[in-house]
Design a protein around this motif. Structure first.
Motif, PDB file in Angstrom:
ATOM      1  N   ALA A  94       0.838  -1.207   0.000  1.00 41.41           N
ATOM      2  CA  ALA A  94       0.000   0.000   0.000  1.00 41.41           C
ATOM      3  C   ALA A  94       0.868   1.250   0.000  1.00 41.41           C
ATOM      4  CB  ALA A  94      -0.935   0.002   1.211  1.00 41.41           C
ATOM      5  N   ILE A  95       1.902   1.273   0.814  1.00 42.86           N
ATOM      6  CA  ILE A  95       2.784   2.446   0.897  1.00 42.86           C
ATOM      7  C   ILE A  95       3.403   2.747  -0.469  1.00 42.86           C
ATOM      8  CG2 ILE A  95       4.956   3.289   1.881  1.00 42.86           C
ATOM      9  CD1 ILE A  95       4.042   1.800   4.517  1.00 42.86           C
ATOM     10  N   LYS A  96       3.889   1.725  -1.146  1.00 38.96           N
ATOM     11  CA  LYS A  96       4.478   1.924  -2.481  1.00 38.96           C
ATOM     12  C   LYS A  96       3.443   2.439  -3.468  1.00 38.96           C
ATOM     13  CE  LYS A  96       8.170  -1.443  -1.976  1.00 38.96           C
ATOM     14  NZ  LYS A  96       8.676  -2.757  -2.347  1.00 38.96           N
ATOM     15  N   THR A  97       2.225   1.928  -3.381  1.00 42.92           N
ATOM     16  CA  THR A  97       1.142   2.401  -4.252  1.00 42.92           C
ATOM     17  C   THR A  97       0.894   3.885  -4.021  1.00 42.92           C
ATOM     18  OG1 THR A  97       0.083   0.244  -4.373  1.00 42.92           O
ATOM     19  CG2 THR A  97      -1.323   2.162  -4.756  1.00 42.92           C
ATOM     20  N   TYR A  98       0.784   4.293  -2.771  1.00 41.72           N
ATOM     21  CA  TYR A  98       0.499   5.692  -2.455  1.00 41.72           C
ATOM     22  C   TYR A  98       1.650   6.599  -2.864  1.00 41.72           C
ATOM     23  CZ  TYR A  98      -3.087   3.347   0.321  1.00 41.72           C
ATOM     24  OH  TYR A  98      -4.119   2.548   0.726  1.00 41.72           O
ATOM     25  N   GLU A  99       2.869   6.110  -2.752  1.00 43.99           N
ATOM     26  CA  GLU A  99       4.027   6.901  -3.211  1.00 43.99           C
ATOM     27  C   GLU A  99       3.950   7.138  -4.721  1.00 43.99           C
ATOM     28  OE1 GLU A  99       7.365   5.609   0.143  1.00 43.99           O
ATOM     29  OE2 GLU A  99       7.266   4.488  -1.739  1.00 43.99           O
ATOM     30  N   LYS A 100       3.478   6.141  -5.470  1.00 41.99           N
ATOM     31  CA  LYS A 100       3.344   6.296  -6.931  1.00 41.99           C
ATOM     32  C   LYS A 100       2.326   7.377  -7.294  1.00 41.99           C
ATOM     33  CE  LYS A 100       4.687   1.568  -7.935  1.00 41.99           C
ATOM     34  NZ  LYS A 100       4.223   0.217  -8.282  1.00 41.99           N
ATOM     35  N   VAL A 101       1.347   7.602  -6.418  1.00 40.58           N
ATOM     36  CA  VAL A 101       0.356   8.651  -6.637  1.00 40.58           C
ATOM     37  C   VAL A 101       0.958  10.023  -6.316  1.00 40.58           C
ATOM     38  CG1 VAL A 101      -1.908   9.537  -5.900  1.00 40.58           C
ATOM     39  CG2 VAL A 101      -1.561   7.074  -6.178  1.00 40.58           C
ATOM     40  N   GLY A 102       1.968  10.038  -5.430  1.00 39.94           N
ATOM     41  CA  GLY A 102       2.585  11.299  -5.032  1.00 39.94           C
ATOM     42  C   GLY A 102       2.524  11.572  -3.537  1.00 39.94           C
ATOM     43  N   PHE A 103       1.941  10.654  -2.770  1.00 40.21           N
ATOM     44  CA  PHE A 103       1.909  10.822  -1.320  1.00 40.21           C
ATOM     45  C   PHE A 103       3.318  10.746  -0.755  1.00 40.21           C
ATOM     46  CE2 PHE A 103      -2.500   9.728  -1.993  1.00 40.21           C
ATOM     47  CZ  PHE A 103      -3.183  10.383  -0.972  1.00 40.21           C
ATOM     48  N   LYS A 104       3.570  11.555   0.263  1.00 46.51           N
ATOM     49  CA  LYS A 104       4.865  11.569   0.949  1.00 46.51           C
ATOM     50  C   LYS A 104       4.656  11.224   2.419  1.00 46.51           C
ATOM     51  CE  LYS A 104       7.280  13.688  -2.472  1.00 46.51           C
ATOM     52  NZ  LYS A 104       6.622  13.200  -3.646  1.00 46.51           N
ATOM     53  N   TYR A 105       5.628  10.523   2.962  1.00 50.81           N
ATOM     54  CA  TYR A 105       5.594  10.160   4.376  1.00 50.81           C
ATOM     55  C   TYR A 105       5.677  11.412   5.246  1.00 50.81           C
ATOM     56  CZ  TYR A 105       7.228   8.371   8.862  1.00 50.81           C
ATOM     57  OH  TYR A 105       7.378   8.106  10.205  1.00 50.81           O
ATOM     58  N   VAL A 106       4.828  11.472   6.264  1.00 50.58           N
ATOM     59  CA  VAL A 106       4.840  12.578   7.219  1.00 50.58           C
ATOM     60  C   VAL A 106       5.396  12.107   8.560  1.00 50.58           C
ATOM     61  CG1 VAL A 106       3.416  14.265   8.462  1.00 50.58           C
ATOM     62  CG2 VAL A 106       2.866  13.670   6.090  1.00 50.58           C
ATOM     63  N   LYS A 107       4.788  11.063   9.119  1.00 49.50           N
ATOM     64  CA  LYS A 107       5.209  10.525  10.415  1.00 49.50           C
ATOM     65  C   LYS A 107       4.423   9.253  10.702  1.00 49.50           C
ATOM     66  CE  LYS A 107       1.881  13.602  12.480  1.00 49.50           C
ATOM     67  NZ  LYS A 107       1.719  14.790  13.247  1.00 49.50           N
ATOM     68  N   THR A 108       4.873   8.517  11.687  1.00 54.26           N
ATOM     69  CA  THR A 108       4.144   7.354  12.164  1.00 54.26           C
ATOM     70  C   THR A 108       3.499   7.737  13.487  1.00 54.26           C
ATOM     71  OG1 THR A 108       5.693   5.855  11.077  1.00 54.26           O
ATOM     72  CG2 THR A 108       4.315   4.918  12.812  1.00 54.26           C
ATOM     73  N   VAL A 109       2.213   7.445  13.618  1.00 52.26           N
ATOM     74  CA  VAL A 109       1.489   7.767  14.847  1.00 52.26           C
ATOM     75  C   VAL A 109       0.811   6.517  15.380  1.00 52.26           C
ATOM     76  CG1 VAL A 109       1.094  10.165  14.165  1.00 52.26           C
ATOM     77  CG2 VAL A 109      -0.654   8.454  13.672  1.00 52.26           C
ATOM     78  N   SER A 110       0.575   6.520  16.687  1.00 53.78           N
ATOM     79  CA  SER A 110      -0.195   5.454  17.313  1.00 53.78           C
ATOM     80  C   SER A 110      -1.618   5.945  17.491  1.00 53.78           C
ATOM     81  CB  SER A 110       0.398   5.082  18.668  1.00 53.78           C
ATOM     82  OG  SER A 110       1.650   4.482  18.490  1.00 53.78           O
ATOM     83  N   THR A 111      -2.577   5.177  16.981  1.00 55.22           N
ATOM     84  CA  THR A 111      -3.985   5.518  17.125  1.00 55.22           C
ATOM     85  C   THR A 111      -4.668   4.394  17.893  1.00 55.22           C
ATOM     86  OG1 THR A 111      -4.790   4.403  15.148  1.00 55.22           O
ATOM     87  CG2 THR A 111      -3.889   6.638  14.854  1.00 55.22           C
ATOM     88  N   GLU A 112      -5.934   4.582  18.174  1.00 52.87           N
ATOM     89  CA  GLU A 112      -6.674   3.535  18.887  1.00 52.87           C
ATOM     90  C   GLU A 112      -6.758   2.250  18.080  1.00 52.87           C
ATOM     91  OE1 GLU A 112     -11.210   4.823  17.726  1.00 52.87           O
ATOM     92  OE2 GLU A 112     -10.247   5.822  19.404  1.00 52.87           O
ATOM     93  N   ASP A 113      -6.561   2.344  16.754  1.00 52.96           N
ATOM     94  CA  ASP A 113      -6.605   1.154  15.889  1.00 52.96           C
ATOM     95  C   ASP A 113      -5.225   0.581  15.591  1.00 52.96           C
ATOM     96  OD1 ASP A 113      -9.401   1.197  15.653  1.00 52.96           O
ATOM     97  OD2 ASP A 113      -9.288   2.679  14.046  1.00 52.96           O
ATOM     98  N   GLY A 114      -4.170   1.153  16.178  1.00 55.38           N
ATOM     99  CA  GLY A 114      -2.815   0.683  15.929  1.00 55.38           C
ATOM    100  C   GLY A 114      -1.974   1.758  15.272  1.00 55.38           C
ATOM    101  N   ASP A 115      -0.747   1.415  14.921  1.00 56.52           N
ATOM    102  CA  ASP A 115       0.152   2.380  14.298  1.00 56.52           C
ATOM    103  C   ASP A 115      -0.274   2.675  12.867  1.00 56.52           C
ATOM    104  OD1 ASP A 115       1.647   2.446  16.594  1.00 56.52           O
ATOM    105  OD2 ASP A 115       3.280   1.209  15.830  1.00 56.52           O
TER     106      ASP A 115
END
Length: 179
Positions: A144-165
Protein backbone atom coordinates in the motif's frame (compact mmCIF):
# COMPACT_ATOMS: atom_id res chain seq x y z
CA UNK A 1 -4.19 -8.81 -18.23
CA UNK A 2 -4.15 -5.17 -19.22
CA UNK A 3 -6.77 -2.93 -17.68
CA UNK A 4 -8.70 -0.11 -19.27
CA UNK A 5 -8.65 2.37 -16.40
CA UNK A 6 -11.62 4.19 -17.90
CA UNK A 7 -13.68 1.20 -16.77
CA UNK A 8 -12.98 2.02 -13.11
CA UNK A 9 -15.74 3.90 -11.35
CA UNK A 10 -17.12 4.77 -7.95
CA UNK A 11 -20.67 4.62 -6.73
CA UNK A 12 -22.12 5.31 -3.32
CA UNK A 13 -22.18 2.38 -0.94
CA UNK A 14 -25.72 1.18 -0.29
CA UNK A 15 -27.33 -1.42 1.94
CA UNK A 16 -27.34 -3.97 -0.90
CA UNK A 17 -23.53 -3.94 -0.70
CA UNK A 18 -23.30 -5.06 2.92
CA UNK A 19 -23.17 -8.80 2.15
CA UNK A 20 -20.23 -8.14 -0.19
CA UNK A 21 -18.56 -5.93 2.44
CA UNK A 22 -19.00 -8.69 5.01
CA UNK A 23 -17.33 -11.19 2.69
CA UNK A 24 -14.45 -8.83 1.83
CA UNK A 25 -13.80 -7.80 5.44
CA UNK A 26 -13.56 -11.41 6.58
CA UNK A 27 -11.43 -12.89 3.79
CA UNK A 28 -8.15 -12.43 2.01
CA UNK A 29 -6.20 -9.23 1.63
CA UNK A 30 -8.88 -6.88 2.96
CA UNK A 31 -9.20 -8.89 6.16
CA UNK A 32 -5.43 -8.86 6.67
CA UNK A 33 -4.95 -5.10 6.40
CA UNK A 34 -8.29 -3.36 6.67
CA UNK A 35 -10.66 -5.37 8.81
CA UNK A 36 -8.02 -6.66 11.21
CA UNK A 37 -10.63 -8.84 12.93
CA UNK A 38 -13.49 -11.01 11.82
CA UNK A 39 -16.75 -9.05 11.69
CA UNK A 40 -20.25 -10.42 12.05
CA UNK A 41 -22.92 -9.18 9.66
CA UNK A 42 -24.40 -7.16 12.53
CA UNK A 43 -21.02 -5.47 13.08
CA UNK A 44 -20.75 -4.65 9.38
CA UNK A 45 -24.23 -3.08 9.49
CA UNK A 46 -23.38 -1.18 12.68
CA UNK A 47 -20.27 0.28 11.07
CA UNK A 48 -21.45 1.02 7.52
CA UNK A 49 -25.18 1.82 7.77
CA UNK A 50 -24.46 5.19 9.48
CA UNK A 51 -22.33 6.11 6.43
CA UNK A 52 -25.02 4.95 4.02
CA UNK A 53 -27.72 6.84 5.94
CA UNK A 54 -25.60 10.03 6.21
CA UNK A 55 -25.57 9.77 10.00
CA UNK A 56 -21.77 10.10 10.03
CA UNK A 57 -19.66 12.44 7.88
CA UNK A 58 -17.84 9.69 5.98
CA UNK A 59 -18.60 9.34 2.27
CA UNK A 60 -18.43 5.65 1.33
CA UNK A 61 -18.12 4.19 -2.15
CA UNK A 62 -17.85 0.89 -3.93
CA UNK A 63 -14.98 0.67 -6.42
CA UNK A 64 -16.12 -1.04 -9.60
CA UNK A 65 -14.35 -2.30 -12.67
CA UNK A 66 -16.61 -2.91 -15.68
CA UNK A 67 -19.46 -2.31 -13.21
CA UNK A 68 -18.32 -5.29 -11.10
CA UNK A 69 -17.71 -4.39 -7.43
CA UNK A 70 -14.04 -4.97 -6.62
CA UNK A 71 -13.45 -2.91 -3.49
CA UNK A 72 -14.33 -0.17 -1.07
CA UNK A 73 -13.11 3.41 -0.66
CA UNK A 74 -14.13 6.21 1.68
CA UNK A 75 -13.31 9.83 2.34
CA UNK A 76 -13.94 12.16 5.25
CA UNK A 77 -12.74 15.47 6.61
CA UNK A 78 -10.07 14.80 9.22
CA UNK A 79 -11.50 17.54 11.47
CA UNK A 80 -14.92 15.83 11.49
CA UNK A 81 -13.31 13.19 13.71
CA UNK A 82 -11.67 15.26 16.51
CA UNK A 83 -10.04 12.33 18.32
CA UNK A 84 -8.39 11.13 15.11
CA UNK A 85 -7.45 14.71 14.16
CA UNK A 86 -5.59 15.03 17.48
CA UNK A 87 -3.77 11.77 16.86
CA UNK A 88 -2.57 12.63 13.34
CA UNK A 89 -1.97 16.35 14.04
CA UNK A 90 -2.45 17.67 10.51
CA UNK A 91 -2.52 21.48 10.74
CA UNK A 92 -4.56 22.14 7.61
CA UNK A 93 -7.95 21.44 6.12
CA UNK A 94 -7.36 17.84 5.08
CA UNK A 95 -9.47 14.94 3.90
CA UNK A 96 -8.68 11.36 4.71
CA UNK A 97 -9.02 8.32 2.48
CA UNK A 98 -9.21 4.63 3.35
CA UNK A 99 -9.63 1.81 0.87
CA UNK A 100 -9.18 -1.81 0.05
CA UNK A 101 -9.53 -4.02 -2.98
CA UNK A 102 -11.72 -6.90 -1.89
CA UNK A 103 -11.66 -9.12 -4.95
CA UNK A 104 -8.50 -11.22 -4.94
CA UNK A 105 -8.32 -11.30 -8.75
CA UNK A 106 -7.71 -7.51 -8.71
CA UNK A 107 -5.06 -7.40 -5.97
CA UNK A 108 -1.43 -6.63 -6.88
CA UNK A 109 -2.37 -5.85 -10.50
CA UNK A 110 -1.35 -2.17 -10.53
CA UNK A 111 -4.89 -0.82 -10.14
CA UNK A 112 -4.36 0.83 -6.76
CA UNK A 113 -2.55 3.94 -7.93
CA UNK A 114 -5.18 4.53 -10.62
CA UNK A 115 -8.01 4.06 -8.14
CA UNK A 116 -6.50 6.49 -5.63
CA UNK A 117 -5.50 9.13 -8.19
CA UNK A 118 -8.92 9.04 -9.81
CA UNK A 119 -10.76 9.13 -6.48
CA UNK A 120 -8.76 12.19 -5.44
CA UNK A 121 -9.49 13.93 -8.76
CA UNK A 122 -13.16 12.99 -9.05
CA UNK A 123 -14.40 12.86 -5.46
CA UNK A 124 -12.07 14.07 -2.70
CA UNK A 125 -10.82 17.41 -3.97
CA UNK A 126 -13.81 18.51 -6.10
CA UNK A 127 -16.33 17.76 -3.34
CA UNK A 128 -14.44 19.33 -0.44
CA UNK A 129 -12.43 22.41 0.33
CA UNK A 130 -9.52 20.28 1.51
CA UNK A 131 -6.04 21.49 0.63
CA UNK A 132 -4.57 18.03 1.16
CA UNK A 133 -5.39 14.39 1.62
CA UNK A 134 -3.85 12.07 4.17
CA UNK A 135 -3.99 8.35 4.61
CA UNK A 136 -2.50 6.02 7.17
CA UNK A 137 -1.64 2.50 6.13
CA UNK A 138 -0.10 0.16 8.66
CA UNK A 139 3.69 0.60 8.63
CA UNK A 140 4.14 -3.05 7.55
CA UNK A 141 1.79 -2.72 4.57
CA UNK A 142 4.60 -1.97 2.14
CA UNK A 143 2.48 -2.74 -0.95
CA UNK A 144 0.00 0.00 0.00
CA UNK A 145 2.78 2.45 0.90
CA UNK A 146 4.48 1.92 -2.48
CA UNK A 147 1.14 2.40 -4.25
CA UNK A 148 0.50 5.69 -2.45
CA UNK A 149 4.03 6.90 -3.21
CA UNK A 150 3.34 6.30 -6.93
CA UNK A 151 0.36 8.65 -6.64
CA UNK A 152 2.58 11.30 -5.03
CA UNK A 153 1.91 10.82 -1.32
CA UNK A 154 4.86 11.57 0.95
CA UNK A 155 5.59 10.16 4.38
CA UNK A 156 4.84 12.58 7.22
CA UNK A 157 5.21 10.53 10.41
CA UNK A 158 4.14 7.35 12.16
CA UNK A 159 1.49 7.77 14.85
CA UNK A 160 -0.20 5.45 17.31
CA UNK A 161 -3.99 5.52 17.13
CA UNK A 162 -6.67 3.54 18.89
CA UNK A 163 -6.60 1.15 15.89
CA UNK A 164 -2.82 0.68 15.93
CA UNK A 165 0.15 2.38 14.30
CA UNK A 166 -0.40 4.37 11.11
CA UNK A 167 2.20 5.45 8.57
CA UNK A 168 0.77 8.90 7.83
CA UNK A 169 1.21 10.03 4.24
CA UNK A 170 0.09 13.32 2.66
CA UNK A 171 -0.48 14.80 -0.78
CA UNK A 172 -1.44 18.40 -1.44
CA UNK A 173 -4.23 19.22 -3.85
CA UNK A 174 -1.66 21.18 -5.88
CA UNK A 175 0.72 18.18 -5.95
CA UNK A 176 -1.68 15.75 -7.56
CA UNK A 177 -0.41 14.84 -11.00
CA UNK A 178 -2.85 15.47 -13.80
CA UNK A 179 -1.83 12.36 -15.74
Amino acid sequence: MGYDFNLLNFRKLDSNDLDKMHTWLNNGFAAQWYGKKQMTMDEVKEKYLPYINNEKPTQSYIISYENKPIGYIQTYKINDYPDYAKQVEIDEDASGVDLFIGEDAFIHKGLGKHIVRRFLKEIVFPLSDAVSCVLGPEPDNTAAIKTYEKVGFKYVKTVSTEDGDEYIMRIGKDELEIS
